[in-house]
Design a protein around this motif. Sequence first.
Motif, short mmCIF file in Angstrom:
data_model
loop_
_atom_site.label_atom_id
_atom_site.label_comp_id
_atom_site.label_asym_id
_atom_site.label_seq_id
_atom_site.Cartn_x
_atom_site.Cartn_y
_atom_site.Cartn_z
N PHE A 5 -13.46 91.71 67.92
CA PHE A 5 -14.78 92.25 68.14
C PHE A 5 -15.07 92.17 69.59
CE2 PHE A 5 -15.01 91.02 63.56
CZ PHE A 5 -15.75 91.98 62.98
N GLU A 6 -16.23 92.74 69.89
CA GLU A 6 -16.63 92.79 71.31
C GLU A 6 -18.23 92.65 71.19
OE1 GLU A 6 -15.53 96.33 73.60
OE2 GLU A 6 -13.80 95.18 74.14
N ILE A 7 -18.83 91.95 71.95
CA ILE A 7 -20.34 91.58 71.89
C ILE A 7 -20.81 91.82 73.35
CG2 ILE A 7 -20.07 89.17 72.32
CD1 ILE A 7 -22.17 88.77 70.24
N SER A 8 -22.04 92.24 73.31
CA SER A 8 -22.91 92.38 74.61
C SER A 8 -24.36 91.99 74.43
CB SER A 8 -23.12 93.85 74.94
OG SER A 8 -23.87 94.40 75.95
N PHE A 9 -24.76 91.11 75.70
CA PHE A 9 -25.84 90.35 75.79
C PHE A 9 -26.84 91.22 76.57
CE2 PHE A 9 -22.86 87.04 74.49
CZ PHE A 9 -23.53 86.51 73.29
N ASP A 10 -26.22 92.23 77.30
CA ASP A 10 -26.89 93.17 78.33
C ASP A 10 -27.24 94.49 77.97
OD1 ASP A 10 -24.34 93.87 78.81
OD2 ASP A 10 -24.25 93.04 80.72
N TYR A 11 -27.32 94.89 76.60
CA TYR A 11 -27.50 95.97 76.07
C TYR A 11 -26.16 97.19 76.25
CZ TYR A 11 -32.16 94.14 75.23
OH TYR A 11 -33.46 93.48 75.16
N GLY A 12 -25.15 96.69 76.21
CA GLY A 12 -24.03 97.36 76.45
C GLY A 12 -23.49 97.57 77.62
N THR A 16 -17.87 91.34 75.89
CA THR A 16 -16.94 90.21 75.94
C THR A 16 -16.18 90.28 74.42
OG1 THR A 16 -18.51 89.01 77.16
CG2 THR A 16 -16.77 87.66 76.15
N ALA A 17 -14.87 90.13 74.72
CA ALA A 17 -14.15 90.11 73.44
C ALA A 17 -14.30 88.73 72.59
CB ALA A 17 -12.80 90.57 73.65
N PHE A 18 -14.11 88.79 71.52
CA PHE A 18 -13.78 87.60 70.64
C PHE A 18 -13.41 87.99 69.30
CE2 PHE A 18 -17.99 89.22 69.00
CZ PHE A 18 -17.81 88.77 67.76
N THR A 19 -12.78 86.98 68.83
CA THR A 19 -11.93 86.94 67.38
C THR A 19 -13.11 86.57 66.29
OG1 THR A 19 -10.91 84.92 67.44
CG2 THR A 19 -9.74 87.02 68.03
N MET A 51 -19.65 80.69 72.84
CA MET A 51 -19.12 81.97 72.33
C MET A 51 -17.72 81.38 71.81
SD MET A 51 -20.16 84.83 73.34
CE MET A 51 -18.79 85.93 73.41
N SER A 52 -17.87 80.42 70.66
CA SER A 52 -16.83 79.86 69.83
C SER A 52 -17.24 79.81 68.51
CB SER A 52 -16.52 78.49 70.48
OG SER A 52 -17.40 77.53 70.37
N TRP A 53 -16.18 79.62 67.55
CA TRP A 53 -16.49 79.41 66.10
C TRP A 53 -16.38 78.13 65.90
CZ3 TRP A 53 -18.35 83.01 62.98
CH2 TRP A 53 -18.09 84.34 63.10
N THR A 54 -17.18 77.32 65.13
CA THR A 54 -16.76 76.10 64.34
C THR A 54 -16.56 76.20 62.76
OG1 THR A 54 -19.11 75.51 64.53
CG2 THR A 54 -17.48 74.72 66.19
N GLU A 55 -16.01 75.44 62.15
CA GLU A 55 -15.82 75.92 60.74
C GLU A 55 -16.36 74.33 60.11
OE1 GLU A 55 -12.19 76.68 59.25
OE2 GLU A 55 -12.25 78.90 59.85
N HIS A 56 -17.38 74.58 58.99
CA HIS A 56 -17.93 73.52 58.38
C HIS A 56 -17.83 73.43 57.05
CE1 HIS A 56 -20.15 72.78 62.35
NE2 HIS A 56 -19.95 74.08 62.14
N ASP A 57 -17.56 72.45 56.20
CA ASP A 57 -17.25 72.19 54.97
C ASP A 57 -19.06 71.83 54.40
OD1 ASP A 57 -17.15 71.75 52.25
OD2 ASP A 57 -15.02 70.74 52.59
N VAL A 58 -19.53 72.91 53.74
CA VAL A 58 -21.00 72.39 53.13
C VAL A 58 -20.84 71.35 51.93
CG1 VAL A 58 -21.54 74.70 54.27
CG2 VAL A 58 -20.95 74.48 51.67
#
Length: 129
Positions: A5-12, A16-19, A51-58
């Motif tokens: 995916f790509e994400i923008s913080f300045d209205y396009g 920034t690419a991320f998975t 800009m990172s993922w974390t995984e959590h066991d609930v």
Amino acid sequence: DERDFEISFDYGVTWTAFTSPCYTGGIQRTANGFYCRVEGSTLSWFDFGTMSWTEHDVGFELVGPSFAYAPYESDAVYLINGEQLIAWRPDGTESITHLSSNVTGGVGKVMVMDDQVLVEKVTLWSTER
């Protein structure tokens, strides 16, 4: 299996690419990012600041009826575990309220507002003619 995916913080203006591990869909926004259920009891949490993922066991199995709706940007994921509505955050869990067993599961939804919890439930009834 991850998606790009790509994400923008300045209205396009810039991107920034991320998975994303959210191959099942269901990405939900939070105040500082978003989250999704990956599988079983695992919740993936994306933080805009790092800009990172974390995984959590609930600690319990996450299925469709496990998620309550929060119509505002919250710093928590609202989950239904049995008859308990909880606010789950990466740094801890808060019990919100006890829900009757006829509210949880099945058709309908639980919505968490700033100062109240709303329940929408589909009910069928009949009467003799």
